[in-house]
Design a protein around this motif. Structure first.
Motif, mmCIF file in Angstrom:
data_model
loop_
_atom_site.group_PDB
_atom_site.id
_atom_site.type_symbol
_atom_site.label_atom_id
_atom_site.label_comp_id
_atom_site.label_asym_id
_atom_site.label_seq_id
_atom_site.Cartn_x
_atom_site.Cartn_y
_atom_site.Cartn_z
ATOM 1 N N LYS A 496 0.905 -1.313 0.000
ATOM 2 C CA LYS A 496 0.006 -0.049 -0.033
ATOM 3 C C LYS A 496 0.935 1.357 -0.014
ATOM 4 O O LYS A 496 0.745 2.124 -0.517
ATOM 5 C CB LYS A 496 -0.780 0.011 1.389
ATOM 6 N N ALA A 497 2.125 1.181 0.782
ATOM 7 C CA ALA A 497 2.721 2.584 1.077
ATOM 8 C C ALA A 497 3.552 2.680 -0.306
ATOM 9 O O ALA A 497 3.638 3.804 -0.741
ATOM 10 C CB ALA A 497 3.735 2.162 2.035
ATOM 11 N N GLU A 498 3.957 1.623 -0.886
ATOM 12 C CA GLU A 498 4.833 1.875 -2.121
ATOM 13 C C GLU A 498 3.893 2.223 -3.373
ATOM 14 O O GLU A 498 4.264 3.092 -4.191
ATOM 15 C CB GLU A 498 5.670 0.683 -2.390
ATOM 16 N N ASP A 499 2.732 1.651 -3.376
ATOM 17 C CA ASP A 499 1.793 1.902 -4.350
ATOM 18 C C ASP A 499 1.539 3.371 -4.405
ATOM 19 O O ASP A 499 1.191 4.090 -5.466
ATOM 20 C CB ASP A 499 0.404 1.103 -4.333
ATOM 21 N N GLU A 500 1.343 3.911 -3.224
ATOM 22 C CA GLU A 500 1.018 5.286 -2.907
ATOM 23 C C GLU A 500 2.011 6.295 -2.906
ATOM 24 O O GLU A 500 2.170 7.546 -2.423
ATOM 25 C CB GLU A 500 0.040 5.519 -1.875
ATOM 26 N N ASN A 501 3.231 5.754 -3.229
ATOM 27 C CA ASN A 501 4.822 6.594 -2.929
ATOM 28 C C ASN A 501 4.689 7.198 -1.336
ATOM 29 O O ASN A 501 5.080 8.233 -1.218
ATOM 30 C CB ASN A 501 4.905 7.763 -3.837
ATOM 31 N N PHE A 502 4.306 6.434 -0.411
ATOM 32 C CA PHE A 502 4.148 6.959 0.886
ATOM 33 C C PHE A 502 5.557 6.874 1.420
ATOM 34 O O PHE A 502 6.305 7.636 2.199
ATOM 35 C CB PHE A 502 3.008 6.256 1.674
ATOM 36 N N PHE A 503 6.380 5.377 1.501
ATOM 37 C CA PHE A 503 7.631 5.199 1.684
ATOM 38 C C PHE A 503 8.186 4.178 0.841
ATOM 39 O O PHE A 503 7.559 3.598 0.009
ATOM 40 C CB PHE A 503 7.540 4.868 3.254
ATOM 41 N N GLN A 504 9.542 4.280 0.925
ATOM 42 C CA GLN A 504 10.336 3.065 0.230
ATOM 43 C C GLN A 504 11.317 2.419 1.105
ATOM 44 O O GLN A 504 11.871 3.188 2.086
ATOM 45 C CB GLN A 504 10.979 3.716 -0.913
ATOM 46 N N ILE A 505 11.570 1.175 0.546
ATOM 47 C CA ILE A 505 12.304 0.346 1.616
ATOM 48 C C ILE A 505 13.495 0.050 0.536
ATOM 49 O O ILE A 505 13.111 -0.452 -0.500
ATOM 50 C CB ILE A 505 11.555 -0.800 2.022
ATOM 51 N N HIS A 506 14.713 0.331 1.013
ATOM 52 C CA HIS A 506 15.789 -0.083 0.017
ATOM 53 C C HIS A 506 16.429 -1.303 0.724
ATOM 54 O O HIS A 506 17.134 -1.401 1.684
ATOM 55 C CB HIS A 506 16.970 1.000 -0.048
ATOM 56 N N ASP A 507 16.147 -2.506 0.107
ATOM 57 C CA ASP A 507 16.826 -3.650 0.549
ATOM 58 C C ASP A 507 17.337 -4.517 -0.515
ATOM 59 O O ASP A 507 17.766 -5.759 -0.449
ATOM 60 C CB ASP A 507 15.691 -4.397 1.174
ATOM 61 N N THR A 508 17.972 -3.852 -1.628
ATOM 62 C CA THR A 508 18.849 -4.505 -2.533
ATOM 63 C C THR A 508 19.735 -3.423 -2.987
ATOM 64 O O THR A 508 19.439 -2.324 -2.828
ATOM 65 C CB THR A 508 18.018 -5.021 -3.956
ATOM 66 N N ARG A 509 20.893 -3.859 -3.343
ATOM 67 C CA ARG A 509 22.059 -2.942 -3.876
ATOM 68 C C ARG A 509 21.735 -2.248 -5.287
ATOM 69 O O ARG A 509 22.594 -1.463 -5.696
ATOM 70 C CB ARG A 509 23.400 -3.933 -4.018
ATOM 71 N N ASP A 510 20.724 -2.347 -5.962
ATOM 72 C CA ASP A 510 20.408 -1.707 -7.294
ATOM 73 C C ASP A 510 19.394 -1.068 -7.129
ATOM 74 O O ASP A 510 18.617 -0.508 -8.180
ATOM 75 C CB ASP A 510 20.415 -2.753 -8.277
#
Length: 874
Positions: A496-510
């Motif tokens: 829900k958050a990423e669909d709505e650009n609320f937050f982002q989780i950086h969990d890969t190196r690219d």
């Protein structure tokens, strides 16, 4: 998510107007107009928010409004901070000097607000272009369609369901109790846990069918229609024809009259609102016929509201064994006893683990695999695309869980999504969560007594009561100490958050950082040194988890992307000192946790953070320059040990509630009476510390409730006789070896002794503390025996003994501990047995034994523990 964001921004804009009324003079009209524009936009968004999942154009349109709302708050807050800097606590000459800058900035914010209003107008006018002109007309929402699919019927019982044996017996037993009054029995649990499945087993149980000559089952759901529900019950009970023409009140009265002489059972499945029960309860007579109502709900508060005397049956997720048995039945189409093909077992168990014990998830994925070839490659496809398979169909697991999210009020939606920033399987400190939510402005101050922290804790409790969050650890007085989020609910929050650009989780190196995300959690740090420096969005929250940076340069905070940060969290990472370069420019920062930064001293520029509410430097001993007194908004300062080469000034911090890790000498150099909000204080003492003088100094700090004294391992404890002057202190913690004499505040209710290495049995002294209700001893006593005498501890409700390595025996005389509710014994591996007197303590509800010796566990006396309702052995 659009409505929660806009709602919160409008509330915060109003708060900013009130707080900065002097500083906003001259632009208040523009700010009011901007707020009104957002209010009007929010009215339309209530409709748009229901359509985001179905139309990407609407998601883009909503995203533009959200970005504008964030910009509105940033503009006002930055301006207010600048004007405050120009005017607050300045002399006349200085104010006159800054006056031209003040006028320039007022002109600039006026232009920025007008530009933002034009932007909002363009967004509103673009509705036709985005295809959202007649939103909602003649259409049913996604949630209503899903509710229809989810409607339950009692006859379609799942014969494969496992793990319900004991709770089914308990529920049937409660329904059949010899009690003439109408009673309500409830089942609560998270969406998909199997509440309806369990209710069907109980409803169709032979003993239940034999007892109740009148039974009905209705699915209430969140889109509750009182008249239709009454008709459904009456139809099943075959009480009346010609229902369609009857009014609501007539239906209630007729049902009430016809049930007067019946021993009835009515199941109300999937009740979401307290009001739904209140409406229905009027139609169920309580006339001594031993009738029952069985209610299922995702919300514990609904069940407790329906019957405060009946404790809800909490339906937990399935354990590993039951999960595997159910998976085999669903995925292979035969009994679990047939076993799993060896080449499929490893991947099958991995799939089962991903389901997290959720019955619905196991059933859906198992059914999917049943239709596929029994090949390892096919099962691996499902494992590798697990989330996609669960959400593929409209009635999939993700959609079911999403109903719980959709039912949350605006601020709780925000809180729930925020939890998605934390890594999978995280045990999240509630204290930390509260500080973050308050810093983010999610929770609003209620009144002078109930601060935002109170509202934030209530938010945690409400999410737990709705089974969106699980309590991981409780305090002795049943407050939630830490919590966790089920993996599938976390995935829902992330989606829900990423669909709505609320937050982002950086969990890969690219990964690349989205230009629209305002909240960023870094779980993996990329090789690119400019990874964060090149970030274009003005971030509000930046959280690092489990990062170990052993190469290259540290990240710099000097980028403009960080100037609007409210939250910066470095807990449990490993990065160097240079990371804090530019920290003084992050002027809006309210929460700073430096738990993983390798520093020996704190930069003076931290003193520029006038909005800082929480500063956590509890990782190690740290040298602090004399700037703490400048942090006028500071509420919580968590430190292990703060060292300052001059007396550390803290007086005047009227918002400070928590202060830990400060030295005795620094306390004595400050007028503590000025800390009018101080509730918790932690002080380092040594053999030279005059505790009597300290307590005289603290005796007038009437808000102080908790005092923690630490004694350095290289020192001896001073006399504690002065503690008797602290009448307002109700909680005391003593940490450090070599403690000899025990003295206490007279109104003490909670006491913790840690690493005190007492050689004499402390119980003869402690048991005489008349108001003591909580006692915790961790590696506190080195002797072999503790003796609690007759009538000792007459108010004690909780006792924990932990790491008492030499303790071999606990003697409890009959009549002692008459109020004890919980006894917790952890890692006392020399202890031979429990005191026999426990069987005479009728109030004892919980007995928890953790990491005890095998001889102790095998020698447990059945008579001693049989009367304890909740026995837990870890």
């Amino acid at each position: 998510m659009a409505d929660p964001v806009i709602s919160l921004v409008i509330e915060r804009t109003g708060d900013l107007l009130i707080q900065n009324i002097v500083f906003l003079k001259g632009v208040r009209r523009q700010v009011d107009s901007l707020k009104n524009d957002l209010v009007r936009m929010r009215c339309f968004l209530k409709d748009a928010d229901q359509r985001q999942d179905e139309d990407e154009r609407i998601r883009n349109w909503v995203s533009e409004i959200r970005a504008a709302a964030y910009d509105a708050e940033d503009i006002i807050e930055i301006f207010a901070n600048k004007v405050e800097f120009f005017t607050k606590n300045k002399g006349l000459v200085t104010k006159l000097t800054y006056y031209p800058l003040k006028i320039v900035n007022r002109y600039k914010i006026g232009k920025e607000i007008e530009s933002l209003r034009m932007r909002l107008k363009e967004i509103a006018d673009s509705r036709e272009e985005y295809g959202v002109k007649n939103l909602g007309e003649g259409m049913t929402t996604h949630g209503e369609e899903l509710q229809r699919i989810r409607r339950s019927f009692p006859l379609s019982e799942d014969k494969d369901a496992v793990g319900f044996g004991e709770i089914t017996k308990s529920l049937v037993s409660e329904l059949l109790k010899e009690d003439k009054n109408r009673r309500l029995v409830s089942i609560v649990g998270m969406g998909g846990a199997g509440k309806t499945t369990l209710a069907k087993k109980v409803y169709n149980h032979a003993d239940v069918r034999a007892r109740f000559n009148c039974r009905a089952w209705v699915c209430v759901s969140s889109s509750y229609d009182h008249k239709e529900t009454l008709r459904a019950i009456i139809k099943q009970l075959k009480l009346l024809d010609m229902l369609e023409k009857m009014q609501e009140q007539d239906l209630e009265e007729r049902l009430y009259q016809d049930l007067q002489d019946k021993c009835y059972l009515v199941v109300l499945d999937d009740v979401w609102k307290e009001a739904a029960w209140d409406c229905l309860a009027r139609a169920f007579p309580d006339v001594g016929t031993s009738s029952r109502v069985l209610l299922t709900s995702r919300n514990r508060d609904v069940a407790q509201h329906a019957d405060a005397l009946s404790k809800p049956h909490e339906l937990k997720t399935l354990g590993q064994k039951d999960s595997w048995q159910l998976f085999l039945k669903k995925a292979l189409g035969h009994g679990a006893n047939a076993g799993c093909p060896p080449d499929l077992e490893e991947v099958g168990r991995a799939i089962t683990r991903r389901c997290g014990g959720l019955l619905l998830a196991i059933t859906v994925v198992g059914g999917l695999l049943l239709s596929k070839k029994k090949l390892k490659s096919e099962w691996e496809k499902v494992l590798n695309n697990f989330s996609a398979y669960l959400s593929r169909s409209q009635s999939g697991v993700s959609a079911i869980l999403e109903l719980s999210y959709a039912d949350l009020p605006a601020n709780l939606k925000f809180c729930f999504l925020y939890l998605g920033l934390f890594p999978e399987d995280s045990v999240i400190s509630v204290r930390k969560l509260i500080h973050m939510w308050v810093a983010e402005g999610i929770m609003q101050k209620r009144d002078a007594v109930n601060l935002e922290e109170t509202a934030a804790y209530d938010g945690v409790e409400r999410l737990c009561s709705r089974n969106m969050v699980q309590a991981a650890e409780m305090t002795v007085d049943d407050r939630i100490k830490s919590c966790r989020v089920h993996d599938l609910l976390r995935e829902l929050a992330i989606r829900k958050a990423e669909d709505e650009n609320f937050f982002q989780i950086h969990d890969t190196r690219d990964n690349e950082i989205s230009a629209k995300s305002r909240y960023l959690a870094v779980h993996v740090l990329p090789l690119d040194e400019n990874y964060l420096g090149s970030s274009s969005p003005p971030l509000r929250s930046l959280l690092f988890f489990n990062i170990r940076r052993g190469y290259g340069k540290d990240i710099s905070l000097s980028s403009k992307s960080f100037r609007k940060l409210r939250i910066l969290d470095f807990e449990n990472v490993g990065m160097g000192y240079n990371l804090l370069k530019g920290i003084g420019e992050v002027r809006l920062l309210r929460y700073l946790n430096l738990g993983g930064i390798f520093i020996g001293s704190l930069l003076d520029s931290v003193g520029c953070l006038r909005n800082l509410q929480t500063l956590d430097i509890s990782f190690n001993r740290v040298s602090v320059s004399n700037f703490i007194w400048k942090l006028e908004s500071l509420r919580h300062l968590h430190a292990r040990y703060m060292e300052c080469y001059v007396p550390l000034k803290i007086e005047g911090l009227r918002n400070l509630q928590t202060l830990s890790g400060i030295r005795f000498d620094d306390i004595m150099h400050n007028n503590m009476i000025t800390l009018t909000s101080l509730q918790q204080l932690g002080i380092w003492v040594d053999d030279r510390s005059d505790i009597d003088k300290l307590c005289m100094h603290l005796s007038e700090v009437g808000s102080l409730k908790t005092l923690h004294l630490y004694c350095d391992d290289m020192s001896l404890w001073p006399s504690l006789a002065g503690l008797s002057k602290l009448h307002h202190v109700t909680e005391l913690k003593l940490s450090g070896s070599g403690l000899r004499m025990l003295d206490f505040p007279p109104n003490l209710s909670r006491l913790s002794l840690k690493d005190t290495f007492l050689w004499n049995d402390p119980m003869p002294v402690l048991e005489k503390l008349g108001q003591l209700s909580f006692l915790k001893m961790k590696d506190a006593y080195k002797g072999p025996q503790l003796v609690i005498s007759r009538h000792g501890f007459h108010q004690l409700k909780f006792l924990e003994l932990r790491d008492q390595e030499s303790l071999r025996e606990i003697q409890v005389e009959k009549g002692a501990l008459p109020q004890l509710q919980c006894l917790r014994i952890r890692r006392c591996r020399s202890l031979k047995k429990l005191p026999e007197a426990l069987m005479h303590i009728s109030t004892l509800d919980k007995l928890e034994l953790e990491d005890m010796s095998e001889d102790f566990i095998s020698g447990l006396d059945a008579d001693t523990v049989s009367g304890v309702p909740n026995l837990r052995i870890f």
